[in-house]
Design a protein around this motif. Structure first.
Motif, PDB file in Angstrom:
ATOM      1  N   TYR B 379       0.858  -1.238   0.050  1.00 50.75           N
ATOM      2  CA  TYR B 379       0.061  -0.059   0.035  1.00 50.75           C
ATOM      3  C   TYR B 379       0.859   1.406   0.072  1.00 50.75           C
ATOM      4  N   MET B 551       5.149   4.794   4.290  1.00 55.51           N
ATOM      5  CA  MET B 551       4.982   6.110   3.250  1.00 55.51           C
ATOM      6  C   MET B 551       6.117   7.047   3.886  1.00 55.51           C
ATOM      7  N   TRP B 904      -4.141   0.483   9.837  1.00 51.62           N
ATOM      8  CA  TRP B 904      -5.409   1.337   9.395  1.00 51.62           C
ATOM      9  C   TRP B 904      -5.761   0.974   7.940  1.00 51.62           C
ATOM     10  N   ALA B 905      -4.815   0.797   7.222  1.00 43.53           N
ATOM     11  CA  ALA B 905      -5.066   0.902   5.819  1.00 43.53           C
ATOM     12  C   ALA B 905      -5.353  -0.536   5.112  1.00 43.53           C
ATOM     13  N   THR B 906      -4.515  -1.557   5.765  1.00 43.70           N
ATOM     14  CA  THR B 906      -4.276  -2.817   5.214  1.00 43.70           C
ATOM     15  C   THR B 906      -4.923  -4.070   6.362  1.00 43.70           C
ATOM     16  N   ASN B 907      -5.511  -3.699   7.276  1.00 43.23           N
ATOM     17  CA  ASN B 907      -5.610  -4.882   8.321  1.00 43.23           C
ATOM     18  C   ASN B 907      -4.349  -5.513   8.768  1.00 43.23           C
TER      19      ASN B 907
END
Lengths: 77, 950
Positions: B379, B551, B904-907
């Motif tokens: 991600y 990121m 939070w984004a990908t579990n």
């Protein structure tokens, strides 16, 4: 699915996008993320939650994002 | 790819230079790279100068005096291994004088060597024997009665190889291999003159020493002094096949040295581009699990998990599985079933599982175990750089001036790459380690980190923002790179964000626990120290802010222009062998192969046309979502290939409750793993030695896995998926995995140029490989980012919900160790248990003392999820307030303690942060006692199906 967990997950997404300076971009980011990664049954439940009187657990930014981009989150049947 | 047993040994390493040198060797003109040794130049010209202490994996040493040559115009007989070529040199490699000198040297060697060639395990593969032949040794004038080492005691302490000093010629190759290749410095030459002997540590046995059993010394040994026990037991191999290791994400190439269908030994392949001839204890030696008696080779079914297993034919098992899946879908709807594929499986197997789910199940409920390790990498790098993959090749580290390691422990988890990294560090590159623990890299032989930032678990984002703050506010940005390569608006927003006082090292030290001075120093070094590369692992991804951290790492690389060339970049160290590949080929529920979202109608139509079915445009369930859906009654059937979700996923009791709520679980595996104990159908799988296919390692390198023995269960894993699909009404027609790769290549732009034929030709390929990059892409984002302009993203630190409290005052973090691999299903069934026979709880002595805990004592670890009991290991590697354990043994219950918190984004689960309390106890936890009973009952149910195996 566990509604409490779905609310928790949605709020965590909201927390990330809260720091985006442009509010509209943040709202799109939240709804876009949920659209891209959540299975339809999860989105349906979240929308039901938003429509019901039980949405107080959701962060304001998440609620706003879902309400603003509701159509994008509807499952495609 | 059948290979000769021994590749040509050029004697000394290849050199790189823009300059070429032409010389004459035995009357023949030879042109080589400047800096090449005479020995290598001769070998390249086809002349093999006799040698013993030289081998092309090691720097020349010049001790054996066999490789002497004559150089016209020069006095004496220089060693060809240590003498570099010069223009116009005239060399003679064979003269009567040289013959006489070499013979004399050999006479001395052989006068102190056992003459047991016929019964020696190295017989037929011994360089000393070869040199005796080459030098024409016919007699030993000194006799054999003089002082010698023939009665020296053999060291058999290592489970995989022996050390026989009586056969040692003190060539020093093993010592140099340990230093130069592995970088452990476990071996030395003890004694002087005649007493000189190879010695592990200070005259210790191999097992007592610092030796990590990488096998480099055994590989380098020219005699039987260091010899694999399997070779001693069954003799030298008669053929070999090049394949790829099935352990970590380094993806080492090995030669499986075979006698018929039996593996004699696995040796690292010199031309393997990921490992360049090196190995670790797992890949080199821990392959015995593949033929372990616990292997299940016949399909089995049962109606309930309390029933005994029943061995059945493949047809009956597959019919039953298909009928159950159909029944469930009829009763509970199309979306009530799904599939999980392990990153241990090949690309081709993973591709087929996702195809089966999308085409035969008719939904997108497919996921891979990359979900629980590196999904945040996919991600985060896609969002910032445009591609869900690391940017470099492993070799790139040779050009790094600064190496920043965050949340990774390469010496344990990626040992072969760690050796390459350590080599560069010994050459002078500077090291920054960001890790709660004092990992081995921080201080190891000839390596000392310039900075170790021992942050509190869960604070990576605050730390990375603080580093960025220093770079921005101290004017260390690479402004021209940013202006040319990155989105201007996003950069401006990010710059303003990280410049905020709240992101300064002085402000964040309250969060991270690391002093501002250290952070400022590390940031300055990273930004100004030359080529700077970031390497990271699960200590970055397995957090509530895993994707944010990825990121933030990409932001740092872009801000300093450290991307798009050798020596720099963003390098995720993938956990398992095929994490990269399983993500590439569409195993995530929201993406088709090539990271294209299922809602992208153009991509979907491409696959619909190729597959002849409609593909759902909505993402399916991710692994944790599947568990939640199972518990709410909407997910009832699972096809699980190669993955042990019960042991490896967090909050074990949540996982087992979910599986218990399902109606049909089909497990395809080589062992009755923890998940299989909850299964209704068991489909026996194949080990990597029985497979044809490909793995893709952490540097996007696609390498062939080659079958060296037939599948023990008759059907290969890909054939099982094909047959299951057939029974579900969706026929798949492949004759060989190469055809599956052809289909992947046809449908995936980044793989367009990949084929088994090209892999055969090139050895391996780093994707993207297509018309723009027909030979693959070692370094990405060279002239522009895959997404066009690089995108800086604001990374606000958000504290984890997993807070320490009075009830749970410590933080547990989990990880891996060198000798065991992941859930341990493979390594627990090898002699590697001699290094690690149980998971331990590492705890700082202060925390232990406060609680009356002794080293080796039993301690209960309680979290909000559950409780387990482990033995304590007091260690100052830990910082006070943080405890650590591994999860290699199911009875340890490490994941009984970890929670449902996730990225939070990908579990991706937050394995690295769990608030716990610990206390001394005298017996296993309730969960462990229940587990023992359940596990025994399941073993009994298996034994009833296989009475002969009980």
């Amino acid at each position: 699915m566990d509604m409490e967990n779905l609310i928790h997950m949605a709020n965590k997404i909201g927390e990330f996008f809260e720091s985006v300076p442009d509010r509209e971009e943040a709202l799109l980011g939240i709804s876009g993320h949920i659209h891209n990664f959540w299975a339809p049954r999860m989105r349906s439940q979240l929308l039901e939650c938003v429509d019901s009187a039980n949405s107080e657990g959701l962060k304001p930014i998440v609620l706003e994002a879902i309400r603003a981009h509701r159509n994008n989150l509807l499952p495609r049947h | 790819m059948h290979k000769q047993l021994n590749e040509k040994d050029f004697g000394t390493p290849e050199r790189t230079s823009d300059r070429e040198v032409t010389l004459e060797i035995d009357g023949m003109q030879v042109t080589v790279t400047a800096g090449t040794s005479i020995m290598r130049a001769a070998a390249e010209g086809g002349v093999n100068v006799p040698k013993l202490c030289a081998t092309d994996s090691l720097e020349p040493f010049g001790s054996c005096r066999l490789c002497l040559v004559e150089i016209e115009g020069r006095r004496g007989f220089p060693a060809s291994c240590t003498t570099p070529v010069e223009p116009g040199m005239k060399i003679r490699t064979q003269t009567p004088k040289l013959q006489s000198l070499r013979k004399g040297v050999m006479e001395l060697y052989i006068s102190d060597h056992p003459l047991d060639c016929l019964t020696c395990p190295a017989n037929g593969n011994c360089e000393l024997q070869d040199m005796a032949g080459v030098t024409g040794l016919r007699e030993v004038r000194y006799g054999f009665d003089g002082e010698n080492h023939l009665a020296s005691k053999k060291d058999e302490s290592n489970p995989y190889f022996t050390y026989d000093p009586s056969k040692c010629i003190v060539c020093n190759r093993c010592v140099r291999a340990c230093e130069e290749i592995q970088g452990t410095y476990a071996l030395t030459i003890s004694g002087r003159g005649f007493d000189s002997r190879v010695s592990p540590g200070t005259d210790q046995s191999f097992m007592e020493s610092d030796c990590v059993s990488c096998g480099a010394c055994v590989q380098a040994c020219p005699t039987a002094t260091l010899q694999e026990k399997t070779v001693i037991a069954i003799g030298q191999a008669e053929h070999s096949v090049v394949t790829t290791c099935a352990y970590c994400g380094v993806g080492c190439a090995f030669k499986a040295e075979m006698k018929g269908n039996e593996v004699v030994r696995m040796t690292p392949y010199k031309d393997g581009q990921a490992n360049e001839g090196h190995s670790c204890v797992k890949g080199r030696f821990a392959w015995g699990y593949a033929t372990h008696q616990d292997r299940i080779t016949k399909p089995m079914i049962r109606s309930k998990i309390t029933d005994p297993w029943r061995e059945v034919s493949w047809a009956e098992a597959l019919d039953y599985a298909a009928s159950e899946f159909k029944r469930i879908q009829k009763q509970h709807g199309r979306d009530s079933i799904g599939g999980i594929v392990s990153s241990r499986c090949t690309n081709e197997e993973g591709y087929l599982v996702q195809k089966l789910v999308r085409a035969a199940f008719g939904n997108n409920n497919v996921d891979t175990c990359a979900r629980v390790c590196h999904s945040p990498t996919g991600y985060g790098l896609k969002q910032t750089l445009g591609e869900s993959a690391g940017t470099q090749t492993f070799k790139s580290v040779e050009h790094s001036d600064v190496i920043l390691v965050i949340g990774a422990n390469p010496t344990d988890a990626h040992p072969v790459f760690a050796s390459r990294m350590k080599k560069r560090l010994r050459e002078g590159a500077k090291l920054i380690v960001i890790d709660p623990r004092k990992i081995e890299l921080v201080s190891s032989p000839h390596i000392k980190a310039a900075f170790h930032l021992p942050l509190k678990p869960g604070t990576n984002v605050a730390m990375l923002s603080a580093l960025a703050h220093v770079i921005v506010t101290e004017g260390l940005l690479h402004n021209s790179f940013i202006a040319e390569r990155c989105e201007d608006r996003a950069f401006g927003q990010w710059r303003d964000f990280v410049s905020l006082p709240e992101n300064s090292p002085e402000a964040t030290q309250q969060i991270t626990g690391v002093s501002a001075d250290l952070v400022r120093g590390a940031a300055r070094l990273y930004a100004t120290g030359g080529n700077a590369a970031i390497y990271y692992g699960l200590g970055v991804t397995e957090h509530a802010q895993g994707s944010t951290s990825v990121m933030a790492i990409a932001n740092l690389a872009m801000a300093t222009g450290n991307i798009g060339r050798e020596g720099v970049g963003v390098n995720p160290l993938r956990g398992q062998n095929n994490v990269q590949g399983s993500c590439d080929i569409g195993s995530f529920p929201h993406e088709l192969p090539g990271y294209r979202h299922v809602s992208d109608s153009t991509t979907r139509h491409l696959f619909e046309q190729a597959w002849g079915v409609e593909i759902q445009p909505e993402p399916g369930l991710r692994i944790p979502n599947m568990f939640d859906a199972a518990l709410d009654g909407s997910f009832k059937g699972l096809y699980c290939q190669g993955e042990d979700i019960v042991q490896s996923d967090p909050n074990t009791q949540h996982v087992t409750a979910a599986l218990s709520a399902m109606e049909c679980i089909v497990v395809q595996d080589i062992f009755l793993n923890e998940t299989a104990m909850y299964a209704h159908v068991f489909l026996p799988g194949s080990s990597f030695l029985e497979k044809d296919g490909t793995f893709t390692n952490a540097e996007r390198r696609i390498s062939r896995v080659r079958r060296v023995m037939p599948p023990k269960a008759i059907l290969a894993d890909w054939e099982v998926t094909v047959q299951l699909s057939q029974r579900l009404g969706y026929p798949m027609n492949y004759k060989h995995p190469s055809e599956i790769m052809d289909e992947i290549a046809r449908l995936t732009p980044t793989f367009h140029g990949v084929s088994y034929a090209k892999l055969e030709e090139l050895g391996s390929i780093q994707w993207p490989c297509n018309d723009d990059a027909p030979l693959g892409t070692p370094i990405m984002h060279i002239d522009h980012f895959v997404r066009g302009k690089g995108r800086f993203i604001i990374t606000q630190y958000v504290a984890t919900d997993e807070k320490v409290t009075r009830k749970f005052p410590l933080i547990l973090t989990t990880g891996r160790i060198l000798s065991q691999y992941n859930v341990g299903a493979q390594t627990r069934r090898t002699e590697n248990v001699q290094w690690h026979e149980q998971d331990l709880l590492e705890i700082h002595p202060h925390d232990a003392e406060d609680r009356g805990i002794n080293d080796g004592g039993w301690v209960a670890i309680q979290s909000r999820s559950g409780e387990t009991v482990l033995r304590a290991k007091l260690s100052e590697r830990m910082q006070p307030g943080v405890v650590y354990t591994t999860f290699h043994f199911p009875e340890s219950g490490a994941n009984v303690i970890t929670t449902d918190n996730s990225d939070w984004a990908t579990n991706c689960p937050e394995y690295k942060v769990t608030a716990v309390q610990i206390k001394p106890v005298s017996e296993p936890s309730d969960w462990q006692q229940k587990y023992t009973r359940f596990s025994k009952a399941q073993q009994d149910l298996l034994d009833q199906a296989r009475p002969g195996h009980a």
